[in-house]
Design a protein around this motif. Structure first.
Motif, PDB file in Angstrom:
ATOM      1  N   GLY A 161       0.829  -1.196   0.000  1.00 34.97           N
ATOM      2  CA  GLY A 161       0.000   0.000   0.000  1.00 34.97           C
ATOM      3  C   GLY A 161       0.864   1.247   0.000  1.00 34.97           C
ATOM      4  N   PHE A 162       0.469   2.249  -0.739  1.00 32.38           N
ATOM      5  CA  PHE A 162       1.256   3.485  -0.835  1.00 32.38           C
ATOM      6  C   PHE A 162       0.546   4.580  -0.039  1.00 32.38           C
ATOM      7  N   GLU A 163       0.498   4.387   1.282  1.00 26.61           N
ATOM      8  CA  GLU A 163      -0.225   5.327   2.136  1.00 26.61           C
ATOM      9  C   GLU A 163       0.425   6.706   2.163  1.00 26.61           C
ATOM     10  N   SER A 164       1.713   6.766   1.839  1.00 21.18           N
ATOM     11  CA  SER A 164       2.387   8.068   1.836  1.00 21.18           C
ATOM     12  C   SER A 164       1.795   8.997   0.779  1.00 21.18           C
ATOM     13  N   LEU A 165       1.121   8.433  -0.226  1.00 22.16           N
ATOM     14  CA  LEU A 165       0.523   9.267  -1.269  1.00 22.16           C
ATOM     15  C   LEU A 165      -0.680  10.052  -0.762  1.00 22.16           C
ATOM     16  N   ILE A 166      -1.198   9.679   0.418  1.00 22.78           N
ATOM     17  CA  ILE A 166      -2.288  10.453   1.004  1.00 22.78           C
ATOM     18  C   ILE A 166      -1.847  11.892   1.230  1.00 22.78           C
ATOM     19  N   ASN A 167      -0.584  12.043   1.591  1.00 22.20           N
ATOM     20  CA  ASN A 167      -0.029  13.379   1.837  1.00 22.20           C
ATOM     21  C   ASN A 167       0.589  13.996   0.582  1.00 22.20           C
ATOM     22  N   ALA A 168       0.413  13.325  -0.541  1.00 21.10           N
ATOM     23  CA  ALA A 168       0.935  13.852  -1.811  1.00 21.10           C
ATOM     24  C   ALA A 168      -0.165  13.737  -2.870  1.00 21.10           C
ATOM     25  N   PRO A 169      -1.261  14.474  -2.688  1.00 19.51           N
ATOM     26  CA  PRO A 169      -2.415  14.319  -3.592  1.00 19.51           C
ATOM     27  C   PRO A 169      -2.096  14.625  -5.053  1.00 19.51           C
ATOM     28  N   VAL A 170      -1.140  15.512  -5.309  1.00 18.41           N
ATOM     29  CA  VAL A 170      -0.794  15.820  -6.703  1.00 18.41           C
ATOM     30  C   VAL A 170      -0.178  14.593  -7.365  1.00 18.41           C
ATOM     31  N   GLU A 171       0.706  13.912  -6.645  1.00 15.60           N
ATOM     32  CA  GLU A 171       1.298  12.683  -7.173  1.00 15.60           C
ATOM     33  C   GLU A 171       0.241  11.608  -7.391  1.00 15.60           C
ATOM     34  N   LEU A 172      -0.662  11.460  -6.416  1.00 13.00           N
ATOM     35  CA  LEU A 172      -1.697  10.439  -6.507  1.00 13.00           C
ATOM     36  C   LEU A 172      -2.604  10.698  -7.709  1.00 13.00           C
ATOM     37  N   ASP A 173      -3.016  11.940  -7.893  1.00  9.16           N
ATOM     38  CA  ASP A 173      -3.880  12.274  -9.025  1.00  9.16           C
ATOM     39  C   ASP A 173      -3.175  11.997 -10.353  1.00  9.16           C
ATOM     40  N   ALA A 174      -1.896  12.320 -10.414  1.00  8.72           N
ATOM     41  CA  ALA A 174      -1.142  12.102 -11.656  1.00  8.72           C
ATOM     42  C   ALA A 174      -0.981  10.614 -11.942  1.00  8.72           C
ATOM     43  N   LEU A 175      -0.727   9.821 -10.914  1.00 11.96           N
ATOM     44  CA  LEU A 175      -0.572   8.381 -11.090  1.00 11.96           C
ATOM     45  C   LEU A 175      -1.885   7.750 -11.559  1.00 11.96           C
ATOM     46  N   VAL A 176      -2.987   8.143 -10.952  1.00 10.70           N
ATOM     47  CA  VAL A 176      -4.275   7.601 -11.331  1.00 10.70           C
ATOM     48  C   VAL A 176      -4.614   7.982 -12.782  1.00 10.70           C
ATOM     49  N   ALA A 177      -4.336   9.232 -13.153  1.00 14.02           N
ATOM     50  CA  ALA A 177      -4.603   9.665 -14.528  1.00 14.02           C
ATOM     51  C   ALA A 177      -3.745   8.858 -15.522  1.00 14.02           C
ATOM     52  N   TYR A 178      -2.519   8.562 -15.139  1.00  9.75           N
ATOM     53  CA  TYR A 178      -1.624   7.788 -16.016  1.00  9.75           C
ATOM     54  C   TYR A 178      -2.170   6.371 -16.225  1.00  9.75           C
ATOM     55  N   LEU A 179      -2.614   5.737 -15.143  1.00 11.97           N
ATOM     56  CA  LEU A 179      -3.144   4.375 -15.241  1.00 11.97           C
ATOM     57  C   LEU A 179      -4.450   4.351 -16.032  1.00 11.97           C
ATOM     58  N   GLU A 180      -5.304   5.333 -15.827  1.00 17.17           N
ATOM     59  CA  GLU A 180      -6.579   5.373 -16.533  1.00 17.17           C
ATOM     60  C   GLU A 180      -6.401   5.601 -18.027  1.00 17.17           C
ATOM     61  N   ALA A 181      -5.271   6.168 -18.415  1.00 16.13           N
ATOM     62  CA  ALA A 181      -5.019   6.445 -19.834  1.00 16.13           C
ATOM     63  C   ALA A 181      -4.492   5.217 -20.575  1.00 16.13           C
ATOM     64  N   LEU A 182      -4.197   4.138 -19.856  1.00 17.74           N
ATOM     65  CA  LEU A 182      -3.679   2.929 -20.480  1.00 17.74           C
ATOM     66  C   LEU A 182      -4.829   2.139 -21.087  1.00 17.74           C
ATOM     67  N   ARG A 183      -5.110   2.412 -22.342  1.00 12.37           N
ATOM     68  CA  ARG A 183      -6.252   1.778 -23.014  1.00 12.37           C
ATOM     69  C   ARG A 183      -5.817   1.090 -24.307  1.00 12.37           C
TER      70      ARG A 183
END
Length: 312
Positions: A290-312
């Motif tokens: 689990g990457f709980e440290s990303l809770i305190n880094a919302p910009v990183e988390l949002d960017a990672l999620v956007a990157y994964l969602e773009a894998l189509r």
């Protein structure tokens, strides 16, 4: 979350149809035996004294022994008669898919006619309607069991052994699959989706899956950096990039899948964030950190999620 069908009594495959018919015959047989036994009990309580002992014995022997024996023997004969059909191999040239049970997810590999891996996906199987499919079932760790109730019966997946299962989808739709053999902590959360579509739609999907991930580096370079900085390529593959890990699911076309976490969450942004940062709370026992440290880094988390969602 979509409402995938998990019911054997709503069959969408040839094998499931036979199993459904067997269930109804067994139900009818059970009702016959229950009716006879209950009827004898009522007779013994209320009307036995009005008939001679010889008749009473005949009713007890006939209703308590003969009728149940004949009924159960008939059901056994019928169930044995359909087994050869249920275990009939798929014809040569059929679509072949190798599914590996892994604690606690499913590795899915579509094979060529030569037995080579054409492409790999995870926790989701797509099939063409009205075409036989052969599944090669293996396990990478402990005993699992592959079961799509609406399409057919279950088959065990045993380490060091390859079992084969033929399924013949007959209806377009989305169906649920599960692990039907207890395999550890997250057994109840080891699910998958099966999407049966027409031939044209399946061929288009298959063609898309053969290709590498289409990634525009300029569209989300920060998300890609987060993916690499957090060590994700050590476990995951994204074809078309240098990420070639094989421990976890292939993420090449992750954004086009219906669910995440082996069927336990919808593939949506909020659910994906929850999965990434609260992995072990969402699915206890899972090997993904689990990457709980990303809770305190919302910009990183949002960017990672956007990157994964773009894998189509």
């Amino acid at each position: 979350m979509d409402h995938a069908s998990h019911s054997t009594l709503n069959p969408a495959g040839a094998a499931a149809e036979q199993i459904s018919q067997l269930f109804y015959w067994m139900l009818a047989g059970g009702i016959v035996i229950w009716g006879v036994v209950v009827g004898l009990a009522v007779y013994a309580i209320f009307v036995r004294k009005e008939h001679p002992l010889r008749m009473t014995r005949a009713l007890v022997i006939g209703g308590g022994a003969v009728i149940p024996t004949v009924t159960l023997s008939g059901l056994m004969a019928y169930s044995l008669s359909i087994m050869p059909e249920l275990h009939r191999p798929a014809p040569d040239g059929s679509l072949t898919i190798r599914v590996s049970g892994v604690r606690w997810w499913w590795r899915v590999e579509y094979l060529t006619d030569d037995g080579e891996v054409e492409f790999e996906t995870a926790n989701e199987i797509r099939l063409p309607v009205d075409r036989p499919v052969e599944f090669k079932l293996v396990s990478e760790d402990v005993i699992h069991a592959f079961w799509i109730p609406a399409l057919g019966g279950k088959m065990d997946m045993i380490p060091g052994r390859e079992n084969r299962l033929r399924l013949d989808p007959t209806k377009v739709g989305t169906y649920g699959g599960v692990c039907a053999e207890y395999c550890g902590t997250a057994h109840a959360q080891m699910m998958f989706r099966v999407i049966v579509s027409d031939e044209q739609e399946f061929d288009a999907w298959r063609h898309q899956q053969r290709s590498d991930a289409i990634i525009e580096p300029a569209s989300n370079p920060f998300g890609r950096q987060v993916f690499w900085r957090r060590g994700c390529p050590a476990c995951h593959t994204i074809r078309g990039t240098e990420a070639d890990g094989s421990v976890g699911p292939d993420l090449t076309h992750f954004g086009s899948r219906m669910t995440i976490g082996a069927g336990i969450l919808p593939n949506e942004s909020d659910a994906l964030k929850r999965w990434i940062v609260r992995t072990h709370r969402v699915k206890p026992g899972v090997e993904m950190p689990g990457f709980e440290s990303l809770i305190n880094a919302p910009v990183e988390l949002d960017a990672l999620v956007a990157y994964l969602e773009a894998l189509r």
